[in-house]
Design a protein around this motif. Structure first.
Motif, PDB file in Angstrom:
ATOM      1  N   GLU A  88       3.693  -7.288 -12.644  1.00  0.00           N
ATOM      2  CA  GLU A  88       3.009  -8.019 -11.589  1.00  0.00           C
ATOM      3  C   GLU A  88       3.260  -7.352 -10.250  1.00  0.00           C
ATOM      4  OE1 GLU A  88       4.465 -11.991 -11.835  1.00  0.00           O
ATOM      5  OE2 GLU A  88       3.179 -12.522 -13.527  1.00  0.00           O
ATOM      6  N   GLY A  89       2.382  -7.644  -9.285  1.00  0.00           N
ATOM      7  CA  GLY A  89       2.523  -7.073  -7.958  1.00  0.00           C
ATOM      8  C   GLY A  89       1.922  -7.992  -6.913  1.00  0.00           C
ATOM      9  N   PRO A  90       2.075  -7.665  -5.621  1.00  0.00           N
ATOM     10  CA  PRO A  90       1.578  -8.533  -4.547  1.00  0.00           C
ATOM     11  C   PRO A  90       0.058  -8.535  -4.476  1.00  0.00           C
ATOM     12  CG  PRO A  90       2.408  -6.485  -3.639  1.00  0.00           C
ATOM     13  CD  PRO A  90       2.757  -6.462  -5.100  1.00  0.00           C
ATOM     14  N   GLU A  91      -0.496  -9.668  -4.055  1.00  0.00           N
ATOM     15  CA  GLU A  91      -1.948  -9.768  -3.868  1.00  0.00           C
ATOM     16  C   GLU A  91      -2.370  -9.200  -2.520  1.00  0.00           C
ATOM     17  OE1 GLU A  91      -2.926 -13.845  -4.466  1.00  0.00           O
ATOM     18  OE2 GLU A  91      -2.544 -13.795  -6.627  1.00  0.00           O
ATOM     19  N   VAL A  92      -1.506  -9.278  -1.516  1.00  0.00           N
ATOM     20  CA  VAL A  92      -1.738  -8.609  -0.224  1.00  0.00           C
ATOM     21  C   VAL A  92      -1.072  -7.251  -0.330  1.00  0.00           C
ATOM     22  CG1 VAL A  92      -1.413  -8.722   2.259  1.00  0.00           C
ATOM     23  CG2 VAL A  92      -1.801 -10.824   0.959  1.00  0.00           C
ATOM     24  N   GLU A  93      -1.892  -6.205  -0.333  1.00  0.00           N
ATOM     25  CA  GLU A  93      -1.417  -4.885  -0.723  1.00  0.00           C
ATOM     26  C   GLU A  93      -1.665  -3.851   0.364  1.00  0.00           C
ATOM     27  OE1 GLU A  93       0.663  -3.006  -2.187  1.00  0.00           O
ATOM     28  OE2 GLU A  93       0.110  -3.644  -4.212  1.00  0.00           O
ATOM     29  N   ALA A  94      -0.797  -2.850   0.404  1.00  0.00           N
ATOM     30  CA  ALA A  94      -1.011  -1.725   1.309  1.00  0.00           C
ATOM     31  C   ALA A  94      -2.207  -0.911   0.834  1.00  0.00           C
ATOM     32  CB  ALA A  94       0.239  -0.852   1.361  1.00  0.00           C
ATOM     33  N   GLU A  95      -2.974  -0.415   1.788  1.00  0.00           N
ATOM     34  CA  GLU A  95      -4.174   0.346   1.445  1.00  0.00           C
ATOM     35  C   GLU A  95      -3.819   1.587   0.626  1.00  0.00           C
ATOM     36  OE1 GLU A  95      -8.189   1.977   3.768  1.00  0.00           O
ATOM     37  OE2 GLU A  95      -6.457   1.235   4.897  1.00  0.00           O
ATOM     38  N   TRP A  96      -2.648   2.146   0.821  1.00  0.00           N
ATOM     39  CA  TRP A  96      -2.255   3.340   0.068  1.00  0.00           C
ATOM     40  C   TRP A  96      -2.184   3.040  -1.430  1.00  0.00           C
ATOM     41  CZ3 TRP A  96       1.561   4.981  -3.241  1.00  0.00           C
ATOM     42  CH2 TRP A  96       1.659   6.358  -3.452  1.00  0.00           C
ATOM     43  N   PHE A  97      -1.588   1.891  -1.798  1.00  0.00           N
ATOM     44  CA  PHE A  97      -1.501   1.528  -3.210  1.00  0.00           C
ATOM     45  C   PHE A  97      -2.876   1.168  -3.778  1.00  0.00           C
ATOM     46  CE2 PHE A  97       2.880   0.692  -1.856  1.00  0.00           C
ATOM     47  CZ  PHE A  97       3.593   1.273  -2.891  1.00  0.00           C
ATOM     48  N   ASN A  98      -3.716   0.544  -2.954  1.00  0.00           N
ATOM     49  CA  ASN A  98      -5.001   0.056  -3.445  1.00  0.00           C
ATOM     50  C   ASN A  98      -6.051   1.157  -3.534  1.00  0.00           C
ATOM     51  OD1 ASN A  98      -6.320  -2.771  -3.987  1.00  0.00           O
ATOM     52  ND2 ASN A  98      -7.849  -1.649  -2.810  1.00  0.00           N
ATOM     53  N   PHE A  99      -5.962   2.190  -2.670  1.00  0.00           N
ATOM     54  CA  PHE A  99      -6.996   3.226  -2.644  1.00  0.00           C
ATOM     55  C   PHE A  99      -6.427   4.641  -2.723  1.00  0.00           C
ATOM     56  CE2 PHE A  99      -9.335  -0.173  -0.164  1.00  0.00           C
ATOM     57  CZ  PHE A  99     -10.232  -0.470  -1.173  1.00  0.00           C
ATOM     58  N   ASP A 100      -5.577   5.024  -1.786  1.00  0.00           N
ATOM     59  CA  ASP A 100      -5.165   6.422  -1.665  1.00  0.00           C
ATOM     60  C   ASP A 100      -4.488   6.945  -2.925  1.00  0.00           C
ATOM     61  OD1 ASP A 100      -5.915   6.942   1.177  1.00  0.00           O
ATOM     62  OD2 ASP A 100      -4.495   5.317   1.540  1.00  0.00           O
ATOM     63  N   ALA A 101      -3.522   6.206  -3.432  1.00  0.00           N
ATOM     64  CA  ALA A 101      -2.799   6.675  -4.616  1.00  0.00           C
ATOM     65  C   ALA A 101      -3.684   6.717  -5.846  1.00  0.00           C
ATOM     66  CB  ALA A 101      -1.596   5.771  -4.873  1.00  0.00           C
ATOM     67  N   LEU A 102      -4.813   6.013  -5.802  1.00  0.00           N
ATOM     68  CA  LEU A 102      -5.744   5.981  -6.935  1.00  0.00           C
ATOM     69  C   LEU A 102      -6.872   6.992  -6.772  1.00  0.00           C
ATOM     70  CD1 LEU A 102      -5.804   2.114  -7.353  1.00  0.00           C
ATOM     71  CD2 LEU A 102      -5.002   3.744  -9.077  1.00  0.00           C
ATOM     72  N   ASN A 103      -6.698   7.929  -5.827  1.00  0.00           N
ATOM     73  CA  ASN A 103      -7.645   9.029  -5.659  1.00  0.00           C
ATOM     74  C   ASN A 103      -8.989   8.581  -5.096  1.00  0.00           C
ATOM     75  OD1 ASN A 103      -8.179  11.849  -5.834  1.00  0.00           O
ATOM     76  ND2 ASN A 103      -9.371  11.525  -7.704  1.00  0.00           N
ATOM     77  N   PHE A 104      -9.001   7.488  -4.318  1.00  0.00           N
ATOM     78  CA  PHE A 104     -10.216   7.098  -3.609  1.00  0.00           C
ATOM     79  C   PHE A 104     -10.303   7.937  -2.340  1.00  0.00           C
ATOM     80  CE2 PHE A 104      -9.840   3.400  -6.270  1.00  0.00           C
ATOM     81  CZ  PHE A 104     -11.138   2.932  -6.429  1.00  0.00           C
ATOM     82  N   PRO A 105     -11.341   8.697  -2.146  1.00  0.00           N
ATOM     83  CA  PRO A 105     -11.469   9.487  -0.909  1.00  0.00           C
ATOM     84  C   PRO A 105     -11.630   8.585   0.302  1.00  0.00           C
ATOM     85  CG  PRO A 105     -13.498   9.585  -2.198  1.00  0.00           C
ATOM     86  CD  PRO A 105     -12.487   8.901  -3.062  1.00  0.00           C
ATOM     87  N   PRO A 106     -11.333   9.100   1.492  1.00  0.00           N
ATOM     88  CA  PRO A 106     -11.406   8.270   2.701  1.00  0.00           C
ATOM     89  C   PRO A 106     -12.780   7.648   2.945  1.00  0.00           C
ATOM     90  CG  PRO A 106     -10.214  10.295   3.144  1.00  0.00           C
ATOM     91  CD  PRO A 106     -10.806  10.448   1.777  1.00  0.00           C
ATOM     92  N   ASP A 107     -13.864   8.327   2.499  1.00  0.00           N
ATOM     93  CA  ASP A 107     -15.204   7.811   2.753  1.00  0.00           C
ATOM     94  C   ASP A 107     -15.774   7.062   1.551  1.00  0.00           C
ATOM     95  OD1 ASP A 107     -15.344   9.995   1.119  1.00  0.00           O
ATOM     96  OD2 ASP A 107     -17.062  10.937   2.143  1.00  0.00           O
ATOM     97  N   HIS A 108     -14.934   6.652   0.620  1.00  0.00           N
ATOM     98  CA  HIS A 108     -15.427   5.950  -0.569  1.00  0.00           C
ATOM     99  C   HIS A 108     -16.003   4.591  -0.159  1.00  0.00           C
ATOM    100  CE1 HIS A 108     -15.571   4.054  -4.525  1.00  0.00           C
ATOM    101  NE2 HIS A 108     -15.455   5.265  -5.043  1.00  0.00           N
TER     102      HIS A 108
END
Length: 381
Positions: free
Chosen positions: A146-166
């Motif tokens: 389990e993890g937090p529902e309010v999340e840092a953008e890095w965990f939600n996008f950056d670490a998952l290889n979402f480009p900045p303009d996704h």
């Protein structure tokens, strides 16, 4: 100074005449007998036994009489007042008995009626289905993460290889959390500069699992997610997902396919098959959409206009969710050596799975809290 009037005859005082005292007594007793309830009786008592009642005023006249005349007058008035008090007590007892008997009838409780008039609730089917899916994978050796529902953008996008303009980063898809104390319209007022979001999927839990654990990693990640969707029959801004992550040496698409087959057969019955269709997701490479055989028609409705299937639209397959091998860039971001380890992941919405398994047509029924919706699913634990 004049001497006391010892020859004064008390019968000459109008209020103390025997017939007058009897009249006042009889009037009081008649008024008491005519009182219909306790409230009326209290009013009668004040009028005929109070300090300003006729008998009370007559009693005051006795004080002005000579000593030898007071005894007879006092006895006459005292007997009259005693008769009135006795009549009042008797009538009060009658009226109280009538009141108690009426209360027993009007406020009676039928002890033979059912005691459980408050209908029993039921566990929500989303909770039940989520736990059932967890049980399937726990039996295979997976761990629930389990993890937090309010999340840092890095965990939600950056670490998952979402480009900045996704596109998923834009406000129309993601709820950004504005920094505390930042007024709307000021810098950071939109929330995008805060770097904090309501998680749009449970994939951040996978990232945290890879960072916190040494490989091999086998986790199942259920949880609530948020997107800026309008509430309608097939969409809701708050929904539930289940995602799976496996990181180990030598894992391939064949392991992913076998895991998916086992999950589908555990949920929908033996003999159900799945297929993978090529697709693209930033966090998996290669990526695929997973379909399962229609559990209603088993593909028999395909090409047969006489046997239409509402569940699959006569296509024979039902789309469940996305899957694929974990992108090496995601492994690197989490400190996992992609030359040694590989992994697979997949995820799907629990509401969508519930609609498939139980023919629920409107997703709004799941969130309205009506016990008539949840009760038919039972109390499975």
């Amino acid at each position: 100074m004049s001497a006391p009037n010892k020859s004064y005859d008390p019968v000459e005082v109008e209020a103390l005449k025997p017939e007058e005292v009897e009249r006042m007594r009889d009037e009081a007793i008649a008024a008491i007998a005519a009182a219909a309830d306790l409230d009326a009786l209290r009013e009668v008592k004040a009028a005929h036994s109070g300090d300003r009642s006729p008998l009370a005023l007559a009693n005051r006249e006795i004080g002005a009489l000579p000593p030898h005349a007071k005894a007879e007058a006092g006895k006459r008035v005292g007997q009259a007042r005693a008769a009135v008090n006795k009549a009042f007590a008797a009538r009060q007892e009658e009226l109280e008995a009538e009141r108690d008997a009426r209360v027993l009838v009007e406020e009676a409780v039928d002890v033979t009626l059912p005691h459980d008039r408050v209908l029993a609730g039921a566990r929500h089917p989303i909770t039940t289905l989520s736990e059932r899916i967890e049980d399937i994978f726990v039996a295979m050796g997976y761990e629930v993460a389990e993890g937090p529902e309010v999340e840092a953008e890095w965990f939600n996008f950056d670490a998952l290889n979402f480009p900045p303009d996704h596109p998923a980063r834009e406000m129309q898809d993601t709820f950004f959390v504005r920094e505390a104390g930042t007024a709307s319209g000021a810098q950071g007022g939109s929330g995008e500069e805060s770097g904090v979001v309501l998680r749009t999927h449970t994939s951040p839990v996978q990232i945290r699992s890879m960072i916190d654990r040494e490989p091999p990693v086998y986790v199942i990640c259920p949880g609530r997610t948020f997107r800026t969707d309008e509430l309608d029959a097939t969409h809701t801004p708050v929904f539930h997902q289940v995602e799976l992550l496996a990181i180990d040496e030598g894992l391939t698409m064949a392991d992913l396919k076998g895991t998916l087959d086992h999950m589908v057969q555990a949920l929908f019955g033996e003999g159900m098959s799945t297929r993978l269709r090529p697709n693209y997701f930033p966090f998996t490479e290669p990526s695929a959409e997973m379909d399962m055989e229609c559990y209603v028609c088993r593909g028999a409705s395909v090409g047969d206009p006489d046997r239409p299937c509402r569940t699959c639209g006569s296509e024979g397959w039902i789309e469940l969710g996305g899957c694929g091998m974990v992108n090496p860039r995601v492994l690197v971001a989490c400190g996992v050596d992609p030359r040694k380890y590989s992994g697979f992941a997949f995820g799907f919405g629990i509401e969508r799975m519930l609609m498939f398994r139980h023919s629920v047509e409107d997703m709004r029924d799941m969130i309205e809290g009506d016990v008539r919706f949840t009760r038919p699913f039972g109390m499975e634990i």
